[in-house]
Design an enzyme around this catalytic site. Sequence first.
Site, mmCIF file in Angstrom:
data_model
loop_
_atom_site.group_PDB
_atom_site.id
_atom_site.type_symbol
_atom_site.label_atom_id
_atom_site.label_comp_id
_atom_site.label_asym_id
_atom_site.label_seq_id
_atom_site.Cartn_x
_atom_site.Cartn_y
_atom_site.Cartn_z
ATOM 1 N N GLN A 73 0.837 -1.208 0.000
ATOM 2 C CA GLN A 73 0.000 0.000 0.000
ATOM 3 C C GLN A 73 0.867 1.251 0.000
ATOM 4 O OE1 GLN A 73 -2.085 -0.964 3.577
ATOM 5 N NE2 GLN A 73 -4.080 -0.791 2.604
ATOM 6 N N ASP A 118 2.175 4.978 -0.124
ATOM 7 C CA ASP A 118 1.560 6.278 0.198
ATOM 8 C C ASP A 118 1.632 7.206 -1.006
ATOM 9 O OD1 ASP A 118 1.456 5.317 2.855
ATOM 10 O OD2 ASP A 118 1.807 7.339 3.636
ATOM 11 N N ASP A 147 -10.132 8.067 5.667
ATOM 12 C CA ASP A 147 -9.260 7.045 6.261
ATOM 13 C C ASP A 147 -7.855 7.605 6.505
ATOM 14 O OD1 ASP A 147 -8.813 4.076 6.760
ATOM 15 O OD2 ASP A 147 -7.264 4.471 5.273
ATOM 16 N N TYR A 159 -1.605 11.035 8.181
ATOM 17 C CA TYR A 159 -0.316 10.654 7.575
ATOM 18 C C TYR A 159 -0.113 11.179 6.160
ATOM 19 C CZ TYR A 159 -1.733 7.241 11.097
ATOM 20 O OH TYR A 159 -2.211 6.662 12.234
ATOM 21 N N LEU A 160 -0.898 12.177 5.740
ATOM 22 C CA LEU A 160 -0.833 12.570 4.325
ATOM 23 C C LEU A 160 0.537 13.126 3.916
ATOM 24 C CD1 LEU A 160 -4.336 14.239 3.742
ATOM 25 C CD2 LEU A 160 -3.695 11.824 3.594
ATOM 26 N N GLU A 171 -10.862 9.823 10.481
ATOM 27 C CA GLU A 171 -10.260 8.714 11.201
ATOM 28 C C GLU A 171 -8.840 9.158 11.556
ATOM 29 O OE1 GLU A 171 -8.497 4.277 11.305
ATOM 30 O OE2 GLU A 171 -8.148 5.600 9.621
HETATM 31 C C1 NOJ Z 1 -7.637 2.215 8.484
HETATM 32 C C2 NOJ Z 1 -8.640 1.133 8.253
HETATM 33 O O1 NOJ Z 1 -9.686 1.258 9.193
HETATM 34 C C3 NOJ Z 1 -7.935 -0.205 8.372
HETATM 35 O O2 NOJ Z 1 -8.848 -1.253 8.241
HETATM 36 C C4 NOJ Z 1 -6.841 -0.286 7.337
HETATM 37 O O3 NOJ Z 1 -6.133 -1.495 7.510
HETATM 38 C C5 NOJ Z 1 -5.891 0.909 7.467
HETATM 39 N N1 NOJ Z 1 -6.624 2.138 7.461
HETATM 40 C C6 NOJ Z 1 -4.865 0.935 6.361
HETATM 41 O O4 NOJ Z 1 -5.483 1.072 5.133
#
Ligand code: NOJ
Length: 571
Positions: free
Chosen positions: A192, A194, A224, A228-229, A266
Amino acid sequence: MNTISSSLITGTFDTDTCPVPSPEEDPLWYRHAVFYEVLLGSFADSNGDAIGDFKGLESRLDYLAWLGIDCLWLPPFYPSPLQDGGYDVADYMGVDPQYGTMDDFTDLVEAAHERGIRIIIDMVLNHTSDQHPWFQASRSDPQGPYGDFYVWRDTPDDYPDARIIFIDTEKSNWSYDKQRGQYFWHRFFSHQPDLNFDNPSVREAVKNVVRYWCRTGVDGFRLDAIPYLFEENGTNCENLSPTHDFIAELRAMVDDEFPGTLMVAEANQPPREVVDYFGTDARPECHICFHFPIMPRLFAALREESGQGMRQILAELPPLPTGAQWGTFLRNHDELTLEMVTDEERAKMYQWYAPESRMRANIGIRRRLAPLLNGSRRKIELAHALLLALPGSPFLYYGDEIGMGDNIWLKDRDGVRTPMQWDPSPSAGFSTADPKDFRLPLIDAPNWDQRAVNVQESMGRETSLLNWLREALHIRRRYPAFGSGHMNLLSTSNDAVMAFLRRDAQHTILCVYNLAGTPRCVDVTLPGMAGWTSRELAHNSPFPTVKDDDTMQITLTRHGFFWIELLAPDY
Ligand code: NOJ
Ligand code: CA
């Protein structure tokens, strides 16, 4: 108590819902809303392929309206290799065909709106999947238009002070990409990468993604992983000012182009840092921030038999800007995070709630609400009664309303993501497919077996947790003070009893909780309220008048609680 027939789960419900009003008619709707997180793939399957989908969820909207839900939160349903539950997005502008089509999605939004239910969706801006075409182009063509879309370096030396979040799987926030011959930055899984927010084209591209989804009619977004951006050497790379600048810019954009669109943060951060994601009156950021600081303290309070930890957090938090609201929650699709508590608090939480190592994931606990509380109905009710009355809008997690169990033997956080249990049939009413083809198995552990714990059984039993919760949600709906009233912490004569007022121009509600496993008889001090009369909300029972010394004596059973309306003497 409602006696609706259990055969009506997918049928027509006798509810008094009406269509969602426009944002102009009800701009502060989110302050009185009850949210419900639904994992699409695990909720209801309409076409027998063993995967929950849009049509399946649509067929259960009447149930959700009956329960008293005002807004759904849908985690990502974009095309994805699904190595992180869909938070590894491979295409921001599509829906994964396993959930249906874009038309199915817009039909769902429309059908929800008709029933008075709004929908917010997850927006994962910090990172993409390594399968996203932007990343594929970035790794193969460094000089091309996407070459600078991610954070590339020749050596893995920058940003050494950034913590690793997924400590179970990741050893570094840098991974080497053979094709490009460079390292890329990732705060989560190494698949994943950034996005590089320093690049103006990235900022414009993600704004266009937000615009695209606004046009589908969604009511807002859960943003989400927003702390951390941006990155910067010499910092921990969290909550940096350019990150706040960008969130404020995004808010200004939606306010301007799609007024009324909700933004939920979040941001798993300590109290002072979380509140920054509300922004200020002059420069707002998010309408709602998840209340990460209070959540673990609520669980600790039940073990410590003391409200001290919660009181401390509540006292520490500054006043919020106009229109801002906490998003309170007990559980969600992730581990119960313990990142923001002290080492001592964390050790106790593990000892109380995750005695076996397989109950833990990263820095947290991967269990559902009911098993965490040992299936104790009293504790589950008490936890919900706090959730619904503490300042904020509650976010429920699918299945917790029936006390669903978990499966700690499944990998990652899958143990809390198993199929919804609708009825006692072999497929739990989740799908017509053979249960052995389900992506995640049904819960069949003794005491938690899907044949005993399911919506149909719960609806048909007057004393079930589901019917109790529904009643509690309906009481909450009648008193807007729970959503937007002021809160005043009160002192009580016993540390195990926590009390506070929720108050607006119309109502004054005393919320009082016995956190102990033994009964308590306490004096609650209600400054300046001598002579006020009272009545308990759930049964409309008359309760004592506040005494001349401003106290009220209340007796609570173990883990008991009351919501009590206080009425001024000249009422
Ligand atoms: C936050 C999400 O709630 C979580 O499920 C995910 O693994 C992380 N972001 C990373 O994408
Ligand atoms: Ca399906």
